[in-house]
Design an enzyme around this catalytic site. Structure first.
Site, PDB file in Angstrom:
ATOM      1  CG  HIS A   1      -2.045  -0.984   1.138  1.00  0.00           C
ATOM      2  ND1 HIS A   1      -3.009  -0.981   0.156  1.00  0.00           N
ATOM      3  CD2 HIS A   1      -2.315  -2.059   1.929  1.00  0.00           C
ATOM      4  CE1 HIS A   1      -3.837  -2.006   0.338  1.00  0.00           C
ATOM      5  NE2 HIS A   1      -3.434  -2.676   1.409  1.00  0.00           N
TER       6      HIS A   1
ATOM      7  CG  ASP B   1      -3.384  -8.191   0.498  1.00  0.00           C
ATOM      8  OD1 ASP B   1      -2.704  -8.569   1.473  1.00  0.00           O
ATOM      9  OD2 ASP B   1      -4.356  -7.417   0.606  1.00  0.00           O
TER      10      ASP B   1
ATOM     11  CG  HIS C   1      -6.978  -4.860   1.399  1.00  0.00           C
ATOM     12  ND1 HIS C   1      -6.487  -5.762   2.328  1.00  0.00           N
ATOM     13  CD2 HIS C   1      -8.142  -4.379   1.905  1.00  0.00           C
ATOM     14  CE1 HIS C   1      -7.320  -5.828   3.360  1.00  0.00           C
ATOM     15  NE2 HIS C   1      -8.339  -5.000   3.132  1.00  0.00           N
TER      16      HIS C   1
ATOM     17  CG  ASP D   1      -5.678  -9.762   3.092  1.00  0.00           C
ATOM     18  OD1 ASP D   1      -5.351 -10.330   2.041  1.00  0.00           O
ATOM     19  OD2 ASP D   1      -5.378  -8.573   3.357  1.00  0.00           O
TER      20      ASP D   1
HETATM   21  C1  SP5 Z   1      -1.556  -5.136   3.768  1.00  0.00           C
HETATM   22  C2  SP5 Z   1      -3.031  -5.033   4.027  1.00  0.00           C
HETATM   23  O1  SP5 Z   1      -3.738  -6.038   3.941  1.00  0.00           O
HETATM   24  N1  SP5 Z   1      -3.491  -3.850   4.415  1.00  0.00           N
HETATM   25  C3  SP5 Z   1      -4.874  -3.670   4.635  1.00  0.00           C
HETATM   26  C4  SP5 Z   1      -5.192  -2.359   5.236  1.00  0.00           C
HETATM   27  C5  SP5 Z   1      -6.656  -2.235   5.469  1.00  0.00           C
HETATM   28  N2  SP5 Z   1      -6.958  -1.245   6.440  1.00  0.00           N
HETATM   29  C6  SP5 Z   1      -8.337  -0.951   6.422  1.00  0.00           C
HETATM   30  C7  SP5 Z   1      -8.932  -0.871   7.762  1.00  0.00           C
HETATM   31  C8  SP5 Z   1     -10.440  -0.750   7.681  1.00  0.00           C
HETATM   32  C9  SP5 Z   1     -11.043  -2.106   7.881  1.00  0.00           C
HETATM   33  N3  SP5 Z   1     -12.470  -2.129   7.944  1.00  0.00           N
HETATM   34  C10 SP5 Z   1     -12.806  -3.286   8.730  1.00  0.00           C
HETATM   35  C11 SP5 Z   1     -14.253  -3.557   8.923  1.00  0.00           C
HETATM   36  C12 SP5 Z   1     -14.322  -4.677   9.948  1.00  0.00           C
HETATM   37  N4  SP5 Z   1     -15.690  -4.997  10.268  1.00  0.00           N
HETATM   38 ZN    ZN Z   2      -4.763  -6.877   2.414  1.00  0.00          ZN
END
Ligand code: SP5
Ligand code: ZN
Length: 334
Positions: A154, A190, A192, A279
């Site tokens: 990211h 991943d 994301h 993930d």
């Molecule tokens: C490397 C990687 O996987 N980074 C991911 C970063 C995501 N951060 C976002 C946080 C917001 C998550 N929303 C969660 C909802 C849970 N119910």
């Molecule tokens: Zn991720």
């Protein structure tokens, strides 16, 4: 498979992350590596490749910021982790500010990536781990695993976010180019979108980037990873985004993987870097795909069938109870 890991990566231990209006326990914490280490082959520590490979990707001012941010935060009289709270809106003119709060905003794009006293040390050794795995593959190993944390996909040339501070996969790719390879492909699986990796290579043809990820209309990082992002200038056509809806299971995922692998093959890379996040797992606490532990071996086998020298770089994966099995299952596919 050779596995690389450095214990100094434990030094990054965020006290929390901020989203949905509240501070939550950090999803990306050192306990993740205990789960992985208990399931993979014995690891080797990397040698120190220094700052030079890092500075091929990240700007010197950003690296200096990251190295000193927590000291500046303490000098401002603060305890705990450094967090940004104000962000320059896209298109603001660049300003040379020196206040730590301004710098945190300038160099961050979210509030889930705090900088603690050990963030620089851990990020530095995550990079060295990725470089050591890459060197092993450039030296003739068929594949190698870099157990990197914090993750890297990211963060961009001059920004952090998404638990990422230094771009392990991008630095590994540039290292391969700097040592004589002409074409690299990065396959990002991943959950994301790897916005930082995409940004770093967006206008280049020599490092192709393909990503399968959650539809950014519904999922983080929202502002990148849409299907119409295909690269710019010389890099036009060297970025591939395959967004998939929440709820995607192996049948939908496998179809996208076929498309991504054909695309990677058409770029004829000398080296493949896989940004591997677990993930996509059905019980991941922050993600919404439905892959099962038993899906990761066939996924990896299909990637391995490309027959390319491959470096697997660890990205996300937060279901700690299944993380060891999900990583070991993936690596066993090679
Ligand atoms: C490397 C990687 O996987 N980074 C991911 C970063 C995501 N951060 C976002 C946080 C917001 C998550 N929303 C969660 C909802 C849970 N119910
Ligand atoms: Zn991720």
């Amino acid at each position: 498979m050779k596995c690389f890991w450095d214990d100094r990566q434990r030094a990054h231990a965020p006290g929390g992350e901020f989203f949905n209006g509240a501070l939550h326990p950090a999803a990306e914490h050192p306990g993740r590596v205990d789960a992985i280490l208990s399931a993979v082959d014995p690891t080797e520590a990397p040698s120190d490749f220094g700052l030079e490979p890092i500075l091929r990707v990240h700007s010197a001012d950003y690296v200096e910021f990251l190295r000193t941010a927590h000291d500046q935060w303490r000098d401002a009289g603060r305890d705990g982790d450094a967090f940004p709270y104000t962000f320059p809106v896209v298109g603001r003119r660049p300003l040379k500010l020196s206040r730590i709060d301004a710098l945190l905003g300038q160099y961050s794009f979210d509030t889930s990536s705090p900088i603690g006293p050990g963030t620089w040390e851990a990020s530095y050794w995550a990079v060295q781990t990725a470089l050591a795995a890459t060197d092993a593959v450039l030296g003739g190993e068929r594949s190698a695993f870099a157990l990197c944390r914090p993750p890297g996909h990211h963060c961009g040339k001059d920004y952090l976010g998404g638990y990422s501070y230094l771009s392990n996969a991008a630095i590994a790719s540039e290292h391969a180019i700097a040592t004589g390879r002409t074409r690299v492909a990065i396959l990002d699986v991943d959950y994301h979108h790897g916005n930082g990796t995409q940004d770093i290579f967006y206008d280049r043809a020599d490092v192709a980037y393909a990503s399968i990820h959650a539809e950014p209309g519904t999922d983080y990082p929202f502002f990148w990873g849409h299907a119409d992002e295909t690269g710019s200038d010389e890099g036009e056509g060297a970025t591939l985004n395959l967004p998939l809806p929440r709820g995607t299971d192996w049948s939908g995922y496998g179809a996208a993987l076929t498309q991504a692998l054909d695309w990677v093959e058409s770029h004829q890379p000398d080296l493949l870097i896989v940004s591997y996040g677990a993930d996509t797992y059905e019980r991941d606490p922050i993600s919404r795909f439905e892959l099962k532990t038993s899906d990761y071996t066939p996924m990896a086998r299909r990637i391995a069938a490309l027959g390319l020298p491959t470096v697997v770089v660890m990205e996300g994966g937060y279901a700690v109870e299944a993380l060891g099995a999900n990583v070991a299952g993936f690596l066993s596919g090679f």
